[in-house]
Write a protein that holds these residues in place. Sequence first.
Motif, mmCIF file in Angstrom:
data_model
loop_
_atom_site.group_PDB
_atom_site.id
_atom_site.type_symbol
_atom_site.label_atom_id
_atom_site.label_comp_id
_atom_site.label_asym_id
_atom_site.label_seq_id
_atom_site.Cartn_x
_atom_site.Cartn_y
_atom_site.Cartn_z
ATOM 1 N N ALA A 1 -2.537 14.185 5.970
ATOM 2 C CA ALA A 1 -1.580 13.762 4.936
ATOM 3 C C ALA A 1 -2.137 12.584 4.129
ATOM 4 O O ALA A 1 -2.096 12.599 2.890
ATOM 5 C CB ALA A 1 -0.251 13.388 5.586
ATOM 6 N N ALA A 2 -2.659 11.572 4.833
ATOM 7 C CA ALA A 2 -3.165 10.387 4.142
ATOM 8 C C ALA A 2 -4.335 10.721 3.227
ATOM 9 O O ALA A 2 -4.451 10.190 2.118
ATOM 10 C CB ALA A 2 -3.576 9.326 5.166
ATOM 11 N N THR A 3 -5.195 11.616 3.663
ATOM 12 C CA THR A 3 -6.366 11.989 2.871
ATOM 13 C C THR A 3 -5.954 12.746 1.610
ATOM 14 O O THR A 3 -6.485 12.500 0.521
ATOM 15 C CB THR A 3 -7.348 12.822 3.721
ATOM 16 N N LEU A 4 -5.014 13.661 1.752
ATOM 17 C CA LEU A 4 -4.536 14.404 0.584
ATOM 18 C C LEU A 4 -3.846 13.484 -0.417
ATOM 19 O O LEU A 4 -3.981 13.661 -1.634
ATOM 20 C CB LEU A 4 -3.602 15.533 1.015
ATOM 21 N N ILE A 5 -3.131 12.487 0.088
ATOM 22 C CA ILE A 5 -2.423 11.554 -0.792
ATOM 23 C C ILE A 5 -3.378 10.550 -1.444
ATOM 24 O O ILE A 5 -3.296 10.300 -2.645
ATOM 25 C CB ILE A 5 -1.328 10.795 0.003
ATOM 26 N N ALA A 6 -4.272 9.980 -0.663
ATOM 27 C CA ALA A 6 -5.085 8.857 -1.138
ATOM 28 C C ALA A 6 -6.424 9.246 -1.753
ATOM 29 O O ALA A 6 -7.008 8.448 -2.481
ATOM 30 C CB ALA A 6 -5.322 7.876 0.011
ATOM 31 N N VAL B 1 -12.159 14.357 6.818
ATOM 32 C CA VAL B 1 -12.147 15.697 7.424
ATOM 33 C C VAL B 1 -13.013 15.688 8.689
ATOM 34 O O VAL B 1 -12.648 16.277 9.706
ATOM 35 C CB VAL B 1 -12.620 16.767 6.413
ATOM 36 N N GLY B 2 -14.142 14.977 8.643
ATOM 37 C CA GLY B 2 -14.988 14.839 9.825
ATOM 38 C C GLY B 2 -14.267 14.130 10.967
ATOM 39 O O GLY B 2 -14.413 14.514 12.131
ATOM 40 N N LEU B 3 -13.478 13.105 10.643
ATOM 41 C CA LEU B 3 -12.673 12.437 11.667
ATOM 42 C C LEU B 3 -11.690 13.411 12.310
ATOM 43 O O LEU B 3 -11.493 13.396 13.526
ATOM 44 C CB LEU B 3 -11.895 11.269 11.067
ATOM 45 N N ILE B 4 -11.082 14.248 11.490
ATOM 46 C CA ILE B 4 -10.152 15.247 12.025
ATOM 47 C C ILE B 4 -10.887 16.163 13.007
ATOM 48 O O ILE B 4 -10.388 16.453 14.096
ATOM 49 C CB ILE B 4 -9.488 16.048 10.889
ATOM 50 N N GLY B 5 -12.079 16.595 12.647
ATOM 51 C CA GLY B 5 -12.880 17.422 13.555
ATOM 52 C C GLY B 5 -13.211 16.689 14.845
ATOM 53 O O GLY B 5 -13.154 17.263 15.935
ATOM 54 N N GLU C 1 0.832 -1.205 0.000
ATOM 55 C CA GLU C 1 0.000 0.000 0.000
ATOM 56 C C GLU C 1 0.867 1.256 0.000
ATOM 57 O O GLU C 1 0.619 2.193 -0.763
ATOM 58 C CB GLU C 1 -0.921 -0.005 1.217
ATOM 59 N N ALA C 2 1.896 1.281 0.836
ATOM 60 C CA ALA C 2 2.793 2.443 0.884
ATOM 61 C C ALA C 2 3.464 2.658 -0.469
ATOM 62 O O ALA C 2 3.525 3.790 -0.971
ATOM 63 C CB ALA C 2 3.840 2.253 1.988
ATOM 64 N N ARG C 3 3.942 1.584 -1.065
ATOM 65 C CA ARG C 3 4.600 1.697 -2.382
ATOM 66 C C ARG C 3 3.614 2.141 -3.455
ATOM 67 O O ARG C 3 3.983 2.902 -4.352
ATOM 68 C CB ARG C 3 5.261 0.373 -2.740
ATOM 69 N N HIS C 4 2.374 1.661 -3.368
ATOM 70 C CA HIS C 4 1.340 2.057 -4.333
ATOM 71 C C HIS C 4 1.181 3.577 -4.373
ATOM 72 O O HIS C 4 0.950 4.158 -5.428
ATOM 73 C CB HIS C 4 0.008 1.389 -3.973
ATOM 74 N N PHE C 5 1.305 4.212 -3.226
ATOM 75 C CA PHE C 5 1.172 5.665 -3.153
ATOM 76 C C PHE C 5 2.509 6.386 -3.285
ATOM 77 O O PHE C 5 2.590 7.601 -3.088
ATOM 78 C CB PHE C 5 0.472 6.068 -1.848
ATOM 79 N N GLY C 6 3.570 5.638 -3.615
ATOM 80 C CA GLY C 6 4.874 6.246 -3.831
ATOM 81 C C GLY C 6 5.575 6.680 -2.555
ATOM 82 O O GLY C 6 6.436 7.565 -2.588
ATOM 83 N N LEU C 7 5.223 6.076 -1.438
ATOM 84 C CA LEU C 7 5.797 6.459 -0.140
ATOM 85 C C LEU C 7 7.008 5.574 0.161
ATOM 86 O O LEU C 7 6.868 4.394 0.461
ATOM 87 C CB LEU C 7 4.740 6.350 0.951
ATOM 88 N N GLU C 8 8.173 6.144 0.052
ATOM 89 C CA GLU C 8 9.428 5.426 0.292
ATOM 90 C C GLU C 8 10.269 6.198 1.297
ATOM 91 O O GLU C 8 10.201 7.433 1.329
ATOM 92 C CB GLU C 8 10.202 5.264 -1.035
#
Length: 136
Positions: A91-96, A119-123, A45-52
């Motif tokens: 961060a995860a929401t903006l990426i995914a 965003v609701g979870l963040i609130g 999953e991390a690699r799928h989003f280019g997170l290295e």
Amino acid sequence: MSAPAPIARLLGTRRFSTLAAALLTLPYWTSGIAKLFDLDGALGEARHFGLEPAALVVGLTIAVQIGGSLLVILRRQAWLGAGALGVFTTAATLIAHPFWQVADPIARFHERNTFLEHVGLIGGLMLAAVLQEREA
């Protein structure tokens, strides 16, 4: 107008607020546990989003998801746990879920809804930090 007495008593119990914190953080701690039991999937999953480096990203993700949740649930520096989960979620929401980049209207609709749910979870995390700080 305040809540009726039975509701006010319920809202004032430690069990109820602990349950609320556990439910608010449910997506995080269950995801962290799932990642622990499926490290290959988490790395994919991390690699799928280019997170290295993926291993570092996954390790930090698990630590934030489980550690942040525990801080909120156990009321130990809940502001820190909620803050870490909130930053992670942003961060995860903006990426995914960049719904604004999705051309298909139906897919964009679903991505937008997911984005707004996050965003609701963040609130909710912000509110948990505020309420637990007031209890201290």
